[in-house]
Design a protein around this motif. Structure first.
Motif, mmCIF file in Angstrom:
data_model
loop_
_atom_site.group_PDB
_atom_site.id
_atom_site.type_symbol
_atom_site.label_atom_id
_atom_site.label_comp_id
_atom_site.label_asym_id
_atom_site.label_seq_id
_atom_site.Cartn_x
_atom_site.Cartn_y
_atom_site.Cartn_z
ATOM 1 N N GLY A 204 0.847 -1.183 0.000
ATOM 2 C CA GLY A 204 0.000 0.000 0.000
ATOM 3 C C GLY A 204 0.880 1.229 0.000
ATOM 4 O O GLY A 204 2.111 1.122 -0.020
ATOM 5 N N PRO A 205 0.284 2.425 0.042
ATOM 6 C CA PRO A 205 1.070 3.658 -0.038
ATOM 7 C C PRO A 205 2.152 3.765 1.036
ATOM 8 O O PRO A 205 3.223 4.305 0.780
ATOM 9 N N THR A 206 1.881 3.264 2.229
ATOM 10 C CA THR A 206 2.848 3.369 3.323
ATOM 11 C C THR A 206 3.105 2.035 4.003
ATOM 12 O O THR A 206 3.631 2.001 5.118
ATOM 13 N N THR A 207 2.747 0.947 3.356
ATOM 14 C CA THR A 207 2.920 -0.380 3.946
ATOM 15 C C THR A 207 3.873 -1.203 3.077
ATOM 16 O O THR A 207 3.612 -1.414 1.896
ATOM 17 N N PHE A 208 4.959 -1.629 3.683
ATOM 18 C CA PHE A 208 6.002 -2.356 2.976
ATOM 19 C C PHE A 208 6.294 -3.657 3.705
ATOM 20 O O PHE A 208 5.964 -3.810 4.877
ATOM 21 N N GLY A 209 6.927 -4.567 3.024
ATOM 22 C CA GLY A 209 7.265 -5.826 3.650
ATOM 23 C C GLY A 209 8.448 -6.487 2.982
ATOM 24 O O GLY A 209 8.964 -6.018 1.956
ATOM 25 N N ILE A 210 8.887 -7.557 3.578
ATOM 26 C CA ILE A 210 9.938 -8.401 3.027
ATOM 27 C C ILE A 210 9.389 -9.818 3.014
ATOM 28 O O ILE A 210 8.871 -10.297 4.021
ATOM 29 N N PHE A 211 9.485 -10.461 1.867
ATOM 30 C CA PHE A 211 9.063 -11.855 1.731
ATOM 31 C C PHE A 211 10.322 -12.675 1.485
ATOM 32 O O PHE A 211 11.046 -12.427 0.518
ATOM 33 N N ALA B 106 21.191 -10.405 10.014
ATOM 34 C CA ALA B 106 20.365 -9.445 9.273
ATOM 35 C C ALA B 106 19.092 -9.114 10.047
ATOM 36 O O ALA B 106 18.707 -7.942 10.159
ATOM 37 N N ALA B 107 18.441 -10.125 10.587
ATOM 38 C CA ALA B 107 17.220 -9.896 11.368
ATOM 39 C C ALA B 107 17.534 -9.086 12.628
ATOM 40 O O ALA B 107 16.785 -8.175 12.989
ATOM 41 N N ALA B 108 18.631 -9.403 13.282
ATOM 42 C CA ALA B 108 19.007 -8.674 14.498
ATOM 43 C C ALA B 108 19.287 -7.210 14.178
ATOM 44 O O ALA B 108 18.876 -6.310 14.930
ATOM 45 N N ALA B 109 19.971 -6.943 13.069
ATOM 46 C CA ALA B 109 20.276 -5.558 12.689
ATOM 47 C C ALA B 109 19.002 -4.785 12.371
ATOM 48 O O ALA B 109 18.840 -3.632 12.788
ATOM 49 N N LEU B 110 18.080 -5.412 11.644
ATOM 50 C CA LEU B 110 16.821 -4.740 11.314
ATOM 51 C C LEU B 110 16.012 -4.452 12.575
ATOM 52 O O LEU B 110 15.495 -3.355 12.742
ATOM 53 N N MET B 111 15.931 -5.427 13.458
ATOM 54 C CA MET B 111 15.163 -5.214 14.685
ATOM 55 C C MET B 111 15.791 -4.114 15.549
ATOM 56 O O MET B 111 15.078 -3.339 16.170
ATOM 57 N N ALA B 112 17.116 -4.023 15.558
ATOM 58 C CA ALA B 112 17.792 -2.993 16.343
ATOM 59 C C ALA B 112 17.499 -1.601 15.803
ATOM 60 O O ALA B 112 17.466 -0.628 16.554
ATOM 61 N N MET B 113 17.263 -1.495 14.500
ATOM 62 C CA MET B 113 17.012 -0.200 13.870
ATOM 63 C C MET B 113 15.528 0.066 13.633
ATOM 64 O O MET B 113 15.161 1.120 13.124
ATOM 65 N N ALA B 114 14.673 -0.866 13.993
ATOM 66 C CA ALA B 114 13.247 -0.757 13.691
ATOM 67 C C ALA B 114 12.632 0.533 14.224
ATOM 68 O O ALA B 114 11.837 1.171 13.532
ATOM 69 N N GLY B 115 12.983 0.928 15.416
ATOM 70 C CA GLY B 115 12.419 2.145 15.992
ATOM 71 C C GLY B 115 12.736 3.393 15.190
ATOM 72 O O GLY B 115 11.933 4.322 15.130
ATOM 73 N N ASP B 116 13.899 3.422 14.558
ATOM 74 C CA ASP B 116 14.306 4.569 13.745
ATOM 75 C C ASP B 116 13.754 4.495 12.324
ATOM 76 O O ASP B 116 13.558 5.526 11.681
ATOM 77 N N LEU B 117 13.520 3.288 11.817
ATOM 78 C CA LEU B 117 13.126 3.109 10.415
ATOM 79 C C LEU B 117 11.620 2.982 10.203
ATOM 80 O O LEU B 117 11.124 3.311 9.131
ATOM 81 N N LEU B 118 10.917 2.475 11.200
ATOM 82 C CA LEU B 118 9.518 2.111 11.013
ATOM 83 C C LEU B 118 8.593 2.917 11.916
ATOM 84 O O LEU B 118 8.958 3.270 13.035
ATOM 85 N N ALA B 119 7.384 3.170 11.424
ATOM 86 C CA ALA B 119 6.389 3.905 12.206
ATOM 87 C C ALA B 119 5.814 3.035 13.322
ATOM 88 O O ALA B 119 5.361 3.556 14.338
ATOM 89 N N GLN B 120 5.822 1.714 13.133
ATOM 90 C CA GLN B 120 5.320 0.759 14.129
ATOM 91 C C GLN B 120 6.296 -0.405 14.204
ATOM 92 O O GLN B 120 7.042 -0.646 13.259
ATOM 93 N N PRO B 121 6.262 -1.143 15.293
ATOM 94 C CA PRO B 121 7.124 -2.325 15.366
ATOM 95 C C PRO B 121 6.790 -3.301 14.235
ATOM 96 O O PRO B 121 5.631 -3.395 13.808
ATOM 97 N N PRO B 122 7.797 -4.002 13.705
ATOM 98 C CA PRO B 122 7.528 -4.938 12.612
ATOM 99 C C PRO B 122 6.652 -6.100 13.064
ATOM 100 O O PRO B 122 6.695 -6.511 14.211
ATOM 101 N N SER B 123 5.876 -6.592 12.141
ATOM 102 C CA SER B 123 5.025 -7.760 12.374
ATOM 103 C C SER B 123 5.576 -8.902 11.527
ATOM 104 O O SER B 123 5.588 -8.807 10.293
ATOM 105 N N ILE B 124 6.060 -9.940 12.164
ATOM 106 C CA ILE B 124 6.601 -11.090 11.439
ATOM 107 C C ILE B 124 5.508 -12.146 11.367
ATOM 108 O O ILE B 124 5.028 -12.626 12.388
#
Length: 70
Positions: free
Chosen positions: A16-23, A40-58
């Motif tokens: 969607g306009p503001t919804t992204f994901g990784i498959f 890679a997952a650990a690095a993304l989770m460590a930066m999630a607060g700075d990169l994402l508007a909400q916590p990631p949903s796996i």
């Protein structure tokens, strides 16, 4: 991908306009778990607060059918 040989494919997607994901695709559950607990997952989770508007949903899904090249 060199560090995670069981991650056989991955795609950055926009749902969607503001919804992204990784498959990501794995040959088995062990490959999926290796990826989820890898660097890679650990690095993304460590930066999630700075990169994402909400916590990631796996969300884990199982592919029931596929058509691949070759």
């Amino acid at each position: 991908m060199e560090e995670e040989p069981a991650t056989v494919a991955w795609f950055g997607i926009q749902m969607g306009p503001t919804t992204f994901g990784i498959f990501d695709a794995f040959p088995d559950e062990a490959g999926r778990q290796a990826h989820l607990s890898g660097k890679a997952a650990a690095a993304l989770m460590a930066m999630a607060g700075d990169l994402l508007a909400q916590p990631p949903s796996i969300q884990k899904v199982d592919v029931l059918a596929a058509k691949l090249p070759g």
